[in-house]
Design a protein around this motif. Structure first.
Motif, PDB file in Angstrom:
ATOM      1  N   LEU A 174      -2.773  -6.238  -0.812  1.00 16.86           N
ATOM      2  CA  LEU A 174      -1.324  -6.259  -0.627  1.00 16.86           C
ATOM      3  C   LEU A 174      -0.646  -7.221  -1.604  1.00 16.86           C
ATOM      4  O   LEU A 174       0.397  -6.900  -2.188  1.00 16.86           O
ATOM      5  N   GLN A 177      -0.506  -5.730  -5.072  1.00 15.26           N
ATOM      6  CA  GLN A 177       0.537  -4.724  -5.241  1.00 15.26           C
ATOM      7  C   GLN A 177       1.925  -5.351  -5.245  1.00 15.26           C
ATOM      8  O   GLN A 177       2.820  -4.879  -5.949  1.00 15.26           O
ATOM      9  N   ALA A 178       2.113  -6.424  -4.484  1.00 19.23           N
ATOM     10  CA  ALA A 178       3.397  -7.123  -4.549  1.00 19.23           C
ATOM     11  C   ALA A 178       3.586  -7.774  -5.913  1.00 19.23           C
ATOM     12  O   ALA A 178       4.692  -7.773  -6.474  1.00 19.23           O
ATOM     13  N   THR A 182       4.694  -3.001  -7.009  1.00 24.09           N
ATOM     14  CA  THR A 182       4.528  -1.751  -6.277  1.00 24.09           C
ATOM     15  C   THR A 182       4.915  -1.900  -4.818  1.00 24.09           C
ATOM     16  O   THR A 182       5.263  -0.928  -4.153  1.00 24.09           O
ATOM     17  N   LEU A 183       4.864  -3.111  -4.305  1.00 25.09           N
ATOM     18  CA  LEU A 183       5.200  -3.409  -2.923  1.00 25.09           C
ATOM     19  C   LEU A 183       6.203  -4.547  -2.914  1.00 25.09           C
ATOM     20  O   LEU A 183       6.027  -5.542  -3.625  1.00 25.09           O
ATOM     21  N   SER A 184       7.250  -4.427  -2.126  1.00 28.59           N
ATOM     22  CA  SER A 184       8.226  -5.512  -2.055  1.00 28.59           C
ATOM     23  C   SER A 184       7.645  -6.662  -1.239  1.00 28.59           C
ATOM     24  O   SER A 184       6.942  -6.435  -0.249  1.00 28.59           O
ATOM     25  N   ALA A 187       7.884  -6.491   2.473  1.00 30.13           N
ATOM     26  CA  ALA A 187       6.993  -5.584   3.208  1.00 30.13           C
ATOM     27  C   ALA A 187       5.616  -6.179   3.440  1.00 30.13           C
ATOM     28  O   ALA A 187       4.780  -5.568   4.100  1.00 30.13           O
ATOM     29  N   LEU A 188       5.375  -7.382   2.895  1.00 31.60           N
ATOM     30  CA  LEU A 188       4.078  -8.028   3.051  1.00 31.60           C
ATOM     31  C   LEU A 188       4.127  -8.845   4.349  1.00 31.60           C
ATOM     32  O   LEU A 188       4.551  -9.987   4.366  1.00 31.60           O
ATOM     33  N   ALA A 192       1.625  -4.790   7.905  1.00 32.24           N
ATOM     34  CA  ALA A 192       1.009  -4.222   6.709  1.00 32.24           C
ATOM     35  C   ALA A 192      -0.436  -4.710   6.553  1.00 32.24           C
ATOM     36  O   ALA A 192      -1.328  -3.937   6.180  1.00 32.24           O
ATOM     37  N   TRP A 219      -1.600   3.724  -1.959  1.00 34.89           N
ATOM     38  CA  TRP A 219      -0.782   3.802  -3.175  1.00 34.89           C
ATOM     39  C   TRP A 219      -1.402   4.832  -4.116  1.00 34.89           C
ATOM     40  O   TRP A 219      -2.127   4.485  -5.068  1.00 34.89           O
ATOM     41  N   SER A 222      -1.535   4.351  -7.971  1.00 41.51           N
ATOM     42  CA  SER A 222      -2.213   3.208  -8.573  1.00 41.51           C
ATOM     43  C   SER A 222      -3.660   3.577  -8.914  1.00 41.51           C
ATOM     44  O   SER A 222      -4.430   3.944  -8.021  1.00 41.51           O
TER      45      SER A 222
END
Length: 383
Positions: A174, A177-178, A182-184, A187-188, A192, A219, A222
């Motif tokens: 996670l 990806q942040a 790719t992830l805000s 959202a972590l 999640a 994802w 990715s």
């Protein structure tokens, strides 16, 4: 006692739990040393870096101090951490930075228990982004600061401490990806964390193939590659035979699923040169390591490799050992020398603790001579 450097006069003395040097007490009223003794910091080489007054030299053990800092660091890493500085704070910090430079280290960190943003900035430190979550039992300061001792920069991912003893694999994915955008960061969160862990787990471990498959499913854009230089099931040997059997079946199912959705499982040994190459291409490497070197107990654990500096790879570790005075400031933007990272990521297939639990009570010494493997998951830039 030793003298450090030529441009900054300092004294270095071991820090002993339960007592404080007389010279420290003479610096004036402060409540910092009381907090220094609240945990057993002995595993992280605690020592006091002090600045003697004009009338005393580094060789004079009875000299009065004008400043002092409590300094620690995880073993087999390339940084020093200032827990607190007292007295002439700028002088104490200069002495610690000089000590780190003399040892060829990559950075100095400063916990924000008593440090102010103004003092940190004046000493050349920049603030670390506050953690989104802290690992259980390791409550650290609200703020922290870092000063790199080399040219160039390392981009900072958000820091998120795993909220269970077994979700390190999911958290590293996670955070990767942040960091990639790719992830805000919003959202972590724990939902999640647990959702990705549930898709990746081998109960309770996240083994490399299952983790790679879960990342690809979460994802699809990715690129994901699993690196695992053994074809046998891993992280199972401490279980009874019947518990090994069904977990091994799940790992074989993960390999089948990897083939179905297009996740390569590279059988070669992933070298540190290859890890540095992936980082240089803007990729992220989730790396399985043992905590024996950094924390003193042999527990398999996932960390995120996301940056590189001369002589060291920069990782983020989702777990901090609060019992040793370890906090998110240690675990975040943590430089680990190449040789140390190479050693700690060679895993034994016969390790008697094979979960990714970070509870020291789960650990034990490996039994006998064992086969070894390296497990990693590389996440590329989204297509």
């Amino acid at each position: 006692m030793e003298q450090q450097g030529t441009s900054v006069k300092s004294v270095v003395v071991p820090f002993e739990s339960g007592s404080s040097p007389t010279a420290l007490k003479q610096l004036g009223p402060h409540n910092v040393p009381e907090r220094w003794h609240t945990v057993d910091r002995s595993a992280h080489a605690p020592h006091i870096v002090a600045v003697p007054g004009d009338d005393g030299g580094a060789e004079d053990e009875d000299a009065e101090w004008v400043a002092a800092a409590l300094v620690t660091a995880r073993p087999h890493t390339a940084y020093l951490k200032i827990v607190d500085a007292v007295g002439d704070v700028p002088a104490a910090v200069r002495a610690v930075v000089a000590r780190a430079r003399s040892r060829g280290l990559a950075q100095v960190k400063w916990e924000g228990w008593t440090a102010t943003p103004e003092n940190a900035a004046a000493a050349g430190f920049v603030p670390l982004s506050p953690p989104l979550a802290q690992s259980e039992g390791a409550a650290g300061p609200d703020a922290g600061y870092v000063r790199w001792l080399h040219d160039g920069t390392v981009t900072e991912p958000p820091y998120y401490g795993q909220t269970t003893h077994f979700t390190c694999g999911a958290v590293t994915a996670l955070v990767a990806q942040a960091h990639a955008g790719t992830l805000s960061p919003e959202a972590l969160d724990r939902e999640a964390e647990l959702t990705l862990w549930r898709d990746a787990t081998n109960f309770p471990a996240c083994e490399p193939v299952g983790l790679g498959v879960a990342v690809r499913r979460a994802w699809p854009s990715s690129p994901v590659t699993v690196h695992l230089d053994t074809d046998r099931p891993v992280l199972l040997d401490h279980y009874p035979d019947n518990d090994q059997d069904w977990r091994a079946l799940l790992q074989r199912t993960s390999r089948t699923e990897a083939g179905r959705i297009g996740v390569p499982v590279a059988p070669g040994h992933l070298s540190l040169t290859a890890i540095r190459g992936a980082i240089g291409r803007g990729e992220h490497v989730l790396l399985l390591v043992s905590l024996a070197g950094m924390q003193g107990f042999d527990v398999p654990h996932w960390v995120l490799c996301h940056g590189a500096v001369p002589g060291a790879v920069v990782i983020d570790d989702p777990w901090a050992n609060g019992a040793a005075g370890d906090t998110w400031v240690d675990a975040h933007l943590l430089p680990v020398p190449d040789r140390s990272l190479d050693t700690m990521s060679i895993m034994s297939t016969d390790s008697t603790d094979s979960t990714d639990s970070t509870d020291p009570a789960d650990s034990a010494d490996p039994a006998g001579t064992a086969d070894c493997f390296r497990g990693a998951v590389t996440i590329g830039r989204p297509a």
